[in-house]
Design a protein around this motif. Structure first.
Motif, mmCIF file in Angstrom:
data_model
loop_
_atom_site.group_PDB
_atom_site.id
_atom_site.type_symbol
_atom_site.label_atom_id
_atom_site.label_comp_id
_atom_site.label_asym_id
_atom_site.label_seq_id
_atom_site.Cartn_x
_atom_site.Cartn_y
_atom_site.Cartn_z
ATOM 1 N N PHE A 78 10.861 -3.781 0.570
ATOM 2 C CA PHE A 78 10.682 -4.912 1.491
ATOM 3 C C PHE A 78 11.308 -4.588 2.854
ATOM 4 O O PHE A 78 10.736 -4.907 3.903
ATOM 5 C CB PHE A 78 11.318 -6.179 0.910
ATOM 6 N N TRP A 79 12.491 -3.976 2.818
ATOM 7 C CA TRP A 79 13.160 -3.582 4.072
ATOM 8 C C TRP A 79 12.289 -2.608 4.852
ATOM 9 O O TRP A 79 12.134 -2.729 6.076
ATOM 10 C CB TRP A 79 14.512 -2.938 3.746
ATOM 11 N N ARG A 80 11.665 -1.667 4.165
ATOM 12 C CA ARG A 80 10.796 -0.693 4.817
ATOM 13 C C ARG A 80 9.593 -1.390 5.460
ATOM 14 O O ARG A 80 9.134 -1.002 6.534
ATOM 15 C CB ARG A 80 10.345 0.340 3.785
ATOM 16 N N GLY A 81 9.097 -2.423 4.797
ATOM 17 C CA GLY A 81 7.984 -3.193 5.356
ATOM 18 C C GLY A 81 8.388 -3.951 6.604
ATOM 19 O O GLY A 81 7.644 -3.986 7.595
ATOM 20 N N ARG A 82 9.586 -4.575 6.575
ATOM 21 C CA ARG A 82 10.068 -5.302 7.760
ATOM 22 C C ARG A 82 10.257 -4.345 8.932
ATOM 23 O O ARG A 82 9.956 -4.676 10.084
ATOM 24 C CB ARG A 82 11.381 -6.016 7.436
ATOM 25 N N LEU A 83 10.744 -3.155 8.636
ATOM 26 C CA LEU A 83 10.978 -2.160 9.684
ATOM 27 C C LEU A 83 9.656 -1.745 10.320
ATOM 28 O O LEU A 83 9.535 -1.674 11.549
ATOM 29 C CB LEU A 83 11.681 -0.949 9.063
ATOM 30 N N PHE A 95 6.698 -1.331 1.203
ATOM 31 C CA PHE A 95 6.171 0.034 1.124
ATOM 32 C C PHE A 95 7.024 0.870 0.186
ATOM 33 O O PHE A 95 8.252 0.869 0.294
ATOM 34 C CB PHE A 95 6.150 0.692 2.501
ATOM 35 N N PRO A 96 6.386 1.614 -0.727
ATOM 36 C CA PRO A 96 7.140 2.504 -1.622
ATOM 37 C C PRO A 96 7.723 3.672 -0.845
ATOM 38 O O PRO A 96 7.376 3.882 0.325
ATOM 39 C CB PRO A 96 6.087 2.975 -2.630
ATOM 40 N N TYR A 145 0.834 -1.209 0.000
ATOM 41 C CA TYR A 145 0.000 0.000 0.000
ATOM 42 C C TYR A 145 0.867 1.257 0.000
ATOM 43 O O TYR A 145 2.071 1.206 0.232
ATOM 44 C CB TYR A 145 -0.914 0.003 1.222
ATOM 45 N N ASP A 146 0.217 2.396 -0.221
ATOM 46 C CA ASP A 146 0.930 3.669 -0.292
ATOM 47 C C ASP A 146 1.541 4.044 1.057
ATOM 48 O O ASP A 146 0.960 3.779 2.110
ATOM 49 C CB ASP A 146 -0.014 4.789 -0.732
ATOM 50 N N GLY A 192 -2.488 4.447 4.516
ATOM 51 C CA GLY A 192 -2.019 3.286 3.778
ATOM 52 C C GLY A 192 -1.360 2.248 4.667
ATOM 53 O O GLY A 192 -1.591 1.038 4.533
ATOM 54 N N LEU A 193 -0.525 2.688 5.610
ATOM 55 C CA LEU A 193 0.191 1.753 6.480
ATOM 56 C C LEU A 193 -0.753 1.076 7.463
ATOM 57 O O LEU A 193 -0.620 -0.129 7.737
ATOM 58 C CB LEU A 193 1.303 2.495 7.228
#
Length: 383
Positions: A283-288, A258-259, A222-223, A236-237
């Protein structure tokens, strides 16, 4: 015809940069400088990044000033020649709109229609995508509309999702889940199969149930929105959390990507930014974001930040003590659990702290720093 701000900007830059009479130099901020003034002859003409007016620096002795559109009256015709649809194509405007967004798709995916804009109560040509096979439900985006209301839904899409026609999801090990139809098409242009939930508030449970047990790993992408002033959350998050929880309850495999902040997948596609490196960063941003402990959060931060650093997690401040033998954990795909026993955190404060601004008093040679403190037990923030 009307043209978007982006179309005008591209056209203006082509004319300005191709004008050898001015011989402009481009600035770091996107404007132009050092152009030869047609009145005084000095290299004193400049244009701001808005690309609206051409001005001479010598206001008193010269005062040359004009509009970019006045300077190049042929720009409008040039844009019309580039973007006017072929009369033989009934979906010409829709096709031109999509191509302007960097999307080249088969005309059977969409139709050109007319949609009603609630903001100015006018009808605009629209590009329409049908959500169901019976064509009872659709989403349409207005073309050449600069109002707040730019799109329409017809019918209830609750529990549903849109996928590109002809895309068989069972053939893929990984399928991305995004908010908008244009985002899904943008990812498909980059060889990433994707489905659109049509809104961050919609959990497409019927769609997920239809594809349950196929061995698909869902990537919720998501955005990465700014904070909503009313809710204090990122739409979005927060929506991604709900989708992730729903998929886990179904027993499905799920990842998160996340973009970059304030960018959607169509923005990234148009700027040719969707690369393997950028996707891994998402992907790293999502894991964080989905870290469940300060140790896990600090571990993922350390993959892209060396040395000692301070961070906030769950309204508490921590210091990260670097793992000394870090050479064997430079792979971002390695899991946190394998290294959790080697992690050392220093708890600095039992509240979060955000720096706001500072005031300097030169008379007494003192500086005052103002911060906002947040507390984990729900107490009001203080500053």
């Amino acid at each position: 015809m009307e043209f978007t701000k982006e179309q005008w900007e591209v056209e203006k830059r082509e004319w300005l940069e191709g004008d050898t009479n001015f011989n402009f130099k481009k600035t770091n901020k996107g404007g132009y400088k050092s152009g030869v003034c047609p009145d005084c002859g000095d290299t004193s003409v400049w244009i701001s990044s808005s690309l609206t007016k051409v001005k001479c620096n010598h206001l008193n002795s010269c005062g040359f000033e004009t509009q970019v559109k006045t300077l190049y009256p042929g720009m409008y015709k040039s844009l019309c020649d580039q973007h006017s649809p072929d009369p033989s194509e009934p979906s010409g405007k829709a096709k031109a709109y999509l191509m302007n967004r960097g999307l080249e798709i088969d005309s059977s995916w969409y139709t050109q229609e007319s949609g009603y804009c609630k903001s100015d109560k006018n009808y605009y040509p629209s590009v329409r995508f049908y959500i169901d096979k019976k064509k009872n439900l659709h989403w349409e985006r207005f073309i050449d509309c600069h109002q707040k209301h730019k799109a329409n839904f017809h019918g209830s899409y609750k529990g549903l999702a849109w996928i590109p026609p002809g895309l068989n999801l069972s053939e893929y090990k990984e399928v991305w889940v995004v908010e908008g139809i244009l985002d899904a098409i943008s990812l498909l242009h980059n060889y990433i199969p994707a489905a659109a939930t049509l809104s961050s508030n919609n959990i497409p449970d019927s769609f997920f149930e239809e594809h349950k047990g196929m061995g698909i790993t869902w990537v919720v992408a998501y955005d990465n929105d700014p904070f909503n002033k009313n809710s204090g959350k990122k739409a979005g998050l927060e929506a991604a959390k709900r989708v992730v929880e729903h998929l886990k309850e179904m027993g499905e495999e799920v990842k998160v990507a996340f973009p970059p902040f304030r960018k959607d997948w169509n923005d990234l596609h148009r700027s040719k930014a969707i690369t393997e490196e950028m996707v891994e960063e998402c992907f790293w941003r999502g894991r964080l974001y989905f870290a469940t402990s300060a140790e896990e959060y600090g571990f993922y931060r350390s993959q892209r930040q060396n040395g000692y650093f301070v961070f906030e997690f769950a309204s508490r401040l921590f210091g990260w003590d670097p793992i000394t033998d870090h050479d064997d954990i430079d792979d971002e795909n390695q899991v946190f659990e394998a290294y959790s026993s080697r992690i050392k955190l220093v708890r600095i404060a039992n509240f979060g702290l955000k720096f706001l601004y500072c005031l300097e008093n030169e008379q007494i040679n003192k500086t005052y720093y103002y911060c906002r403190a947040s507390f984990p037990n729900g107490q009001p923030t203080r500053q």
